[in-house]
Design an enzyme around this catalytic site. Structure first.
Site, mmCIF file in Angstrom:
data_model
loop_
_atom_site.group_PDB
_atom_site.id
_atom_site.type_symbol
_atom_site.label_atom_id
_atom_site.label_comp_id
_atom_site.label_asym_id
_atom_site.label_seq_id
_atom_site.Cartn_x
_atom_site.Cartn_y
_atom_site.Cartn_z
ATOM 1 N N HIS A 119 1.062 -1.256 -0.002
ATOM 2 C CA HIS A 119 0.027 0.031 0.055
ATOM 3 C C HIS A 119 0.850 1.197 -0.005
ATOM 4 O O HIS A 119 2.029 1.326 0.600
ATOM 5 C CB HIS A 119 -0.905 0.031 1.135
ATOM 6 C CG HIS A 119 -0.361 -0.122 2.551
ATOM 7 N ND1 HIS A 119 -0.004 1.042 3.310
ATOM 8 C CD2 HIS A 119 -0.204 -1.018 3.377
ATOM 9 C CE1 HIS A 119 0.423 0.842 4.214
ATOM 10 N NE2 HIS A 119 0.441 -0.414 4.532
ATOM 11 N N ASP B 55 -0.162 4.465 0.944
ATOM 12 C CA ASP B 55 -0.696 5.275 2.025
ATOM 13 C C ASP B 55 0.032 5.032 3.244
ATOM 14 O O ASP B 55 0.666 4.001 3.348
ATOM 15 C CB ASP B 55 -2.141 5.355 2.236
ATOM 16 C CG ASP B 55 -2.675 4.031 2.649
ATOM 17 O OD1 ASP B 55 -2.259 3.130 2.439
ATOM 18 O OD2 ASP B 55 -3.290 4.109 3.769
ATOM 19 N N ASP C 247 6.483 1.159 6.571
ATOM 20 C CA ASP C 247 5.321 0.617 6.464
ATOM 21 C C ASP C 247 4.560 1.694 5.399
ATOM 22 O O ASP C 247 4.145 2.638 5.955
ATOM 23 C CB ASP C 247 4.550 0.461 7.749
ATOM 24 C CG ASP C 247 3.076 0.086 7.733
ATOM 25 O OD1 ASP C 247 2.783 -0.332 6.578
ATOM 26 O OD2 ASP C 247 2.570 0.199 8.740
ATOM 27 N N GLU D 129 -4.904 1.898 2.945
ATOM 28 C CA GLU D 129 -4.922 0.570 3.793
ATOM 29 C C GLU D 129 -4.828 1.030 5.297
ATOM 30 O O GLU D 129 -5.597 0.425 6.359
ATOM 31 C CB GLU D 129 -3.795 -0.212 3.744
ATOM 32 C CG GLU D 129 -3.537 -1.285 4.326
ATOM 33 C CD GLU D 129 -3.089 -1.386 5.670
ATOM 34 O OE1 GLU D 129 -3.388 -2.296 6.639
ATOM 35 O OE2 GLU D 129 -2.392 -0.327 6.214
ATOM 36 N N GLU D 130 -4.241 2.115 5.673
ATOM 37 C CA GLU D 130 -4.382 2.669 7.084
ATOM 38 C C GLU D 130 -5.704 3.371 7.590
ATOM 39 O O GLU D 130 -5.552 3.218 8.840
ATOM 40 C CB GLU D 130 -2.991 3.813 7.148
ATOM 41 C CG GLU D 130 -1.701 3.247 6.705
ATOM 42 C CD GLU D 130 -1.151 2.287 7.690
ATOM 43 O OE1 GLU D 130 -1.801 1.778 8.706
ATOM 44 O OE2 GLU D 130 0.130 2.043 7.549
HETATM 45 ZN ZN LIG Z 1 0.963 -1.343 6.261
#
Ligand SMILES: [Zn+2]
Length: 434
Positions: free
Chosen positions: A87, A89, A120, A151-152
């Site tokens: 991801h 974001d 991440d 995703e976050e």
């Molecule tokens: Zn992640």
């Protein structure tokens, strides 16, 4: 050095530069943030994929979410299909005062890059990109790429795959949104605990009653709740609710109690909850945490018997147990305890199932060989307490595919923390490849 290793070495400076470019974009998809940078990151990633020879790039727009990049790179006829996930974001930066460097100015210090999202999950996205570059756009398998941008913040993509399995059909999926248990120790995450919440409340009186005039006879809601909550664990701190699955961890168990104490920042000898290995308790056992309580704060508390109290309980569930089944077990338990003959009201909340990977397939075999070669040490298998809803969705859509969870978000505060999720703490991504 093999040919591939030499090519990777040669590509590293450019990949690191691309990681810094991507990590400099504050692609925060949370409500209340400017979403312009999310689209900027989207454009950059699409451009990087094109540059790596990916021609079939599409955009999947789901309601109320950032665009999802999907792409296909055809392999030889008859070759298996591997899905690559990451991801683009990131979490918000949180408290800027807690950062040593600007969160969106990726900064190298002692061989690591500091910046929000460097680990991440932008490191993993760039790792996928690196693989494409190494293969020169001509992989020996068909590749499907799914890079999401929300995703976050919680994404509709989590529940999308089961209704559209053809889009995600593959033989193996590499979910690169995890990390190694310590830098230099290649790690597969092979189990994720499920989780669920529930609320328990008790009303014993219509209103507070003076503790001097009524205390000792009037039923105190807070005492009732405390007694009920105390039944959730036994004298050793192990979960004492019947019906919750609890097994020994069968993967490697690399954390002992002393290391765990260091990880959570307590002194040597501090008692810990539960029995068995740390891995048994963390990854294949249940956990119950009282995450919030509605009670009068001590400041300003009046001298009264409490009429009402409420607690929010989080339950972490064995990877193979249904979260709904575990939730029902905890609800049944709390409804049955009736401290002093008084009943509690128990209300269910969200559930998310866990996941356990099958690790005996050809994709795992190939990944183990690759990680062993790249890191010079044997990969280990750990669990994770954090649920990843998308993994359950993908597994439901493509139940026969091998699911490989690993990546570059190395985590281990005891031995040099590399990625800290949540607000206010720096991410950093280690540059060393061994
Ligand atoms: Zn992640």
């Amino acid at each position: 050095m093999s040919d591939v290793e030499a090519v990777v070495e040669g590509l590293m400076p450019e990949l690191v530069a691309d990681l810094k470019r991507l990590a400099a974009i504050p692609s925060i998809a949370f409500d209340g943030f400017d979403h312009g940078p999310v689209h900027e990151a989207y454009d950059l990633v699409v451009g990087l994929l094109r540059g790596a020879g990916v021609e079939q790039i599409e955009r999947l727009d789901l309601p109320d979410t950032s665009p999802i990049i999907t792409a296909t790179v055809p392999g030889p006829p008859g070759a298996p299909t591997v899905l690559l996930y990451a991801h683009y974001d990131v979490q918000p930066a949180g408290d800027l005062a807690a950062w040593r460097t600007d969160p969106f100015t990726p900064t190298e210090i002692d061989g690591a890059i500091y910046g929000r999202g460097v680990a991440d999950d932008k490191s993993n996205l760039i790792a996928h990109l690196g693989a494409l570059r190494v293969l020169g756009g001509r992989p020996p398998v068909t590749l499907k790429i799914v890079f999401e941008g929300q995703e976050e913040w919680g994404s509709p993509l989590d529940t999308y795959p089961p209704d559209h399995p053809e889009l995600f059909a593959c033989d193996a999926m590499v979910i690169a949104d995890m990390g190694n248990i310590e830098p230099g120790r290649p790690t597969f995450t092979t189990a994720l605990r499920g989780d669920t919440e529930l609320t328990v409340s008790v009303r014993t009186l219509p209103e507070p009653k003076h503790s001097g005039e009524y205390g000792g006879v009037a039923p105190d809601a807070l005492i009732v709740l405390i007694h009920a909550l105390a039944t959730l664990h036994d004298a050793h701190g192990s979960v004492a609710v019947p019906g919750l699955q609890d097994d020994e961890w069968t993967g490697t168990a690399p954390i002992d109690e002393d290391e765990f104490r260091t990880m959570i920042g307590v002194e040597a000898g501090t008692p810990l909850f539960g029995t068995g290995t740390v891995a048994d308790r963390l990854w294949s056992g249940p956990a119950i945490t009282v995450v919030g309580m509605d009670v009068p704060p001590t400041a300003g508390a009046v001298l009264a018997v409490n009429p009402y109290a409420r607690a929010l309980i989080n339950v972490r569930v064995h990877p193979r147990q249904s979260a709904a089944e575990a939730q029902a077990a905890v609800m049944d338990h709390l409804r049955a305890v009736t401290p002093f003959g008084l009943s509690l009201t128990v209300e269910p909340s969200d559930t998310g199932d866990g996941f356990e990977a099958t690790t005996s397939g050809v994709a795992y075999e190939a990944a183990r060989a690759a990680l062993r070669c790249a890191w010079g040490s044997e990969p280990i298998e750990i669990g994770s307490g954090g649920a990843i809803p998308l993994v359950s969705g993908l597994h439901a859509a493509v139940p026969g595919a091998e699911v490989l969870l690993f990546g570059a978000e190395d985590m281990h505060p005891a031995r040099g923390c590399v990625c800290v999720l949540g607000s206010g703490r720096p991410d950093r991504h280690r540059l060393s490849s061994r």
